[in-house]
Motif scaffolding. Sequence first.
Motif, PDB file in Angstrom:
ATOM      1  N   GLU A 133       3.797  -4.535   1.836  1.00  0.00           N
ATOM      2  CA  GLU A 133       3.460  -4.850   3.102  1.00  0.00           C
ATOM      3  C   GLU A 133       2.700  -3.380   3.839  1.00  0.00           C
ATOM      4  O   GLU A 133       1.970  -3.635   4.749  1.00  0.00           O
ATOM      5  CB  GLU A 133       4.947  -4.875   3.924  1.00  0.00           C
ATOM      6  CG  GLU A 133       4.789  -4.896   5.524  1.00  0.00           C
ATOM      7  CD  GLU A 133       5.811  -5.722   5.953  1.00  0.00           C
ATOM      8  OE1 GLU A 133       6.255  -5.076   7.159  1.00  0.00           O
ATOM      9  OE2 GLU A 133       6.634  -6.583   5.451  1.00  0.00           O
ATOM     10  N   HIS A 134       3.082  -2.207   3.127  1.00  0.00           N
ATOM     11  CA  HIS A 134       2.605  -1.074   3.773  1.00  0.00           C
ATOM     12  C   HIS A 134       1.525  -0.489   2.962  1.00  0.00           C
ATOM     13  O   HIS A 134       0.826   0.432   3.157  1.00  0.00           O
ATOM     14  CB  HIS A 134       3.646   0.069   3.994  1.00  0.00           C
ATOM     15  CG  HIS A 134       4.503  -0.216   4.945  1.00  0.00           C
ATOM     16  ND1 HIS A 134       4.180  -0.853   6.330  1.00  0.00           N
ATOM     17  CD2 HIS A 134       5.968  -0.496   4.983  1.00  0.00           C
ATOM     18  CE1 HIS A 134       5.251  -1.105   6.921  1.00  0.00           C
ATOM     19  NE2 HIS A 134       6.354  -0.945   6.220  1.00  0.00           N
ATOM     20  N   ARG A 140       1.616   1.209   0.103  1.00  0.00           N
ATOM     21  CA  ARG A 140       1.982   2.499  -0.040  1.00  0.00           C
ATOM     22  C   ARG A 140       3.052   2.633  -1.367  1.00  0.00           C
ATOM     23  O   ARG A 140       3.767   1.718  -1.748  1.00  0.00           O
ATOM     24  CB  ARG A 140       2.470   3.280   1.133  1.00  0.00           C
ATOM     25  CG  ARG A 140       1.637   3.224   2.121  1.00  0.00           C
ATOM     26  CD  ARG A 140       2.181   3.903   3.465  1.00  0.00           C
ATOM     27  NE  ARG A 140       1.375   4.065   4.530  1.00  0.00           N
ATOM     28  CZ  ARG A 140       0.597   5.013   4.963  1.00  0.00           C
ATOM     29  NH1 ARG A 140       0.147   5.939   4.021  1.00  0.00           N
ATOM     30  NH2 ARG A 140      -0.358   4.828   5.989  1.00  0.00           N
ATOM     31  N   ARG A 179      -2.289   5.510   1.748  1.00  0.00           N
ATOM     32  CA  ARG A 179      -2.365   4.100   1.355  1.00  0.00           C
ATOM     33  C   ARG A 179      -3.380   3.752   0.330  1.00  0.00           C
ATOM     34  O   ARG A 179      -4.456   4.403  -0.046  1.00  0.00           O
ATOM     35  CB  ARG A 179      -3.078   3.539   2.769  1.00  0.00           C
ATOM     36  CG  ARG A 179      -3.027   2.129   2.936  1.00  0.00           C
ATOM     37  CD  ARG A 179      -3.492   1.648   4.177  1.00  0.00           C
ATOM     38  NE  ARG A 179      -3.702   0.196   4.492  1.00  0.00           N
ATOM     39  CZ  ARG A 179      -2.749  -0.749   4.628  1.00  0.00           C
ATOM     40  NH1 ARG A 179      -1.615  -0.142   4.944  1.00  0.00           N
ATOM     41  NH2 ARG A 179      -2.908  -1.747   4.934  1.00  0.00           N
ATOM     42  N   PRO A 228       7.073   1.558   8.720  1.00  0.00           N
ATOM     43  CA  PRO A 228       5.799   1.626   8.925  1.00  0.00           C
ATOM     44  C   PRO A 228       5.390   3.226   9.151  1.00  0.00           C
ATOM     45  O   PRO A 228       4.137   3.480   8.993  1.00  0.00           O
ATOM     46  CB  PRO A 228       5.552   0.878  10.269  1.00  0.00           C
ATOM     47  CG  PRO A 228       6.855   0.156  10.211  1.00  0.00           C
ATOM     48  CD  PRO A 228       7.801   0.829   9.698  1.00  0.00           C
ATOM     49  N   GLN A 240       9.446  -5.045   3.921  1.00  0.00           N
ATOM     50  CA  GLN A 240       9.591  -3.739   3.673  1.00  0.00           C
ATOM     51  C   GLN A 240      10.279  -3.276   2.647  1.00  0.00           C
ATOM     52  O   GLN A 240      10.449  -2.084   1.902  1.00  0.00           O
ATOM     53  CB  GLN A 240       9.893  -2.822   4.959  1.00  0.00           C
ATOM     54  CG  GLN A 240       9.358  -3.090   6.090  1.00  0.00           C
ATOM     55  CD  GLN A 240       9.731  -2.507   7.401  1.00  0.00           C
ATOM     56  OE1 GLN A 240       8.675  -1.882   7.977  1.00  0.00           O
ATOM     57  NE2 GLN A 240      10.821  -2.294   7.712  1.00  0.00           N
TER      58      GLN A 240
END
Length: 918
Positions: free
Chosen positions: A782-783, A785, A800, A889, A910
């Motif tokens: 989702e992020h 990372r 990222r 986030p 997440q």
Amino acid sequence: MKQSLGIVVLLGWFLGVPGAKVRSWEALLGEALQQSMGRNGDQKSFRLSEKEIEYPEIEYMLGQAREGGDGQSRLEVQRVRRKDPFTNEEFDDVFVNETWTDPDEEGRSICQEEGDGNFTPSIELVQTAQKLLDSEYGALVSTAIAAYVSMAEYFGQELYHLEAKVGSQEPIEDPHGQVLVEISEDWNVELNRLLTARGREACQNSPEWLLFCMKQTTCLLEDAVTSDPQVFTAGRMATYLEVEKEVHEHYEEFAILAKLGLPHMPPLCSGEEDIVREGAPTPGALLQLKTEVEETSGTSARRSQAVAAVVQLHRAAQRTELALKDHAKLADLELSFFTHTWKKTCEMIGCNVESFTDILDASIGHTAELVDVEASWHAVKTHHRSFVQLKTSVFGALNGSSAFHENFASFIYRPGKSRGQRRTDPMFKEASDVLSTALALKQRNNEDGKPIAKSGWWCWSWRVIATGGYAKKFPDKTSTWGVATGFKLLTGSTLDLATLMSQNQPGFNFKATVGLTIGYVPDMPGVAGVRAGVAVGGSLSLGPGKIEIKITLGLGMSAAVDAKWTNNMLCGGPEVIGVPPWDFKCRGSVAASFTLFCKKLNFLDGSNGATMDDPCSTWNKWYKQNNGDADMPGQGRSHEKNAAACRERCKTVRGCKHYSFWKDGGCHLQNWDSHRKWRRNSGIMTGPPICCARPSSAITRDMSGQGRSGEAEYMGCWNRCKRVKGCRYFTYYGKDGGCHLGDRNVGIDHNSGQGGRIVTSDAYCMDEDLKHHNMIALFNKEHKRFIRVTNTRHVDASGRRNDGTLPGDWNWEKFQVVESNWGQVGFYSVHASRFLMMKGDGSMGVSDSRRLDQLWDGDSWMLFRPVEAGDGYFAFHNEAHNRYIRMNPNGVVDASNTKGRDDLPDWWGQERYKIVDA
């Protein structure tokens, strides 16, 4: 001693191959035959006995040659000179070649056609099957027969220890009535649909109501014969009765073993008021047959004679039953009894009164005569009952009286002509092909117009055979539960038989048949006696690089007698072959069976089309979305080579909870909003997206406080283990749904001999993708990372990375996976020399400085259980806090809200991470 009839599987002998991927009962046969016919390392000669075949034996065998025809095989017998490959001595041998001169008379079923895999039936067959299926009773008869066949197979497993280890005193699982409920599901739905439409009370799907429901089914189908005789022909209904009786005959003994309640006794069908008991029409019913004889005498002499023979056969069968009922008096029975009792009947149906097998053969053949002359259904049904009455009475006497066995050996073991059974072949072929096609059409729902799979096709035929063969019982001569095996050469010489016994690779082509009984064998020396068990026979072809067998699975009874009691058999060699302990003695044998299945296997490479490629799959079950769709949203049918490939596809799709793999290669995926379906003998497989099970293994005992439970599929047993504190391993019996739990100290038997249908798994196994990586990084989809541990020992998110790749010089993001107990892992940061840890306040941190091997069971904050999350992603659950690792986030890595390890919401992104090889 067991009194009920056993299940007989007519199967050819094969050379078992270690590691062959076969279904359980086939693996058992391999084990049994390897033990019975193993290599004799001390044998210095291929000679079958220490002395040459004597002159009288050769002359006797030469005298057995016959031209064949009229239901008999053609038998060629020649004297030949052979050379012993070890001693180079020449000796007299006999070459035999047994063939059928009228092969076209035997109606070939679909599964006897050449080729494997699927079969495309003719347009005419599909149209006929569809017409049956579209009729009011079509779905009922096809689902009922499917259930009956499956029950008979299950009774064989429970009553006669099919699939247990050879010689086992107990079956693999205790018998359970719930299995009958599952088998009956589709049939019960169709039955109650028709009963409800007629304003009758529904039939309960429970073991105690089984006989009641079977009778209700028979009554409805008898109505169908009257209302729609073009669809429900007498031949198809006669076939139905033959299958139905096999369940009826085994139910009582099964009910006792399974400790079922008292059965609900079935009522009579309309028009059966004159029948006092099943199988014995009263004089009033016989008068009805006599009326039919008189009414047809002026219009059809053949039909009149055929029905008159039913009356006469019934009288002879009833007299036989009365005479053989008291086993204590059988020693005094006159040897001329059968000659006098059956003389008139045999004059009418054409049988030899001095041969039990010929009387049975002619009787079953008369069924085809009644169908041909369009006799009434009452005549066909009465004849079938009388035929069953005769067979049951004689085998019961054989089982109950050794004096009867010996005194009447010449009558019991005298071969028949086999004309009758071959006459019924076209009738049974037509019924099996039409009903099999109808059921296949109903089950596949016309999906993509694919051909119908041949696996498990019904291939019905009746066989009653008296012959000679070389026989032996093991594990030892006094075994009560074990295997009795025998074989007979069809094409080849006695030297070829020696090669077969030595298990050497044959350098020539020859053919043999073998009979084999697994289950209850008499507790007497040798192999004589009545078999109550699962017997095996058929055809075996061997040659250079070829070991092929054709299998038929049937129901029936068999018996064997010492050679001294019969003088009209041909084993294909001398009285005894081989050297102890591998000596086989020539014995007479008789078997009566109704064949159900045909298969063609090649055990040279272990291929039989039934590969258990996914040990976590459950057979004959599949999932369907609750809205009726076959696939979860966003997914559709794909074609995969096997179930394991379908499982791998499910593993990569987010939200996939189950896969369903069909025999035509169709792969469908379902999510949590789905329900399980079941269909006996469908071959459909379902399973979870992750599998760590080991096939052919079982825990040695249940953990304290736990016992067997019945689970519908592998996942049910897995979930049960995860709910029980202290459970580490579970064993699932795919055959009957048995589930057993073990703790971390339980022993595991890795050679259960069940061919993959019994599996054992670690309840908290890691996925192989995670287990096999030495160094990983955890990438949050989702992020975009990675989780990392900074040089200040702070746990947060990396920069990222849109492509999901890890730069080679990023070391803060690298973790070494350390496997702990109970399927949990720790994540060790190499650069920080610390383990990742979830703290009590909901934040993420690291442990004190440690070595890689310093992760202990008490480190509950550092232990995480990988949870499959779809699309190839995982979530990591900490049981101490009942929370998942979460990436926010803003780059903060912490603990999620409270959520159980089996309750990960589909929309939580997440908490999902991809494992990247670092």
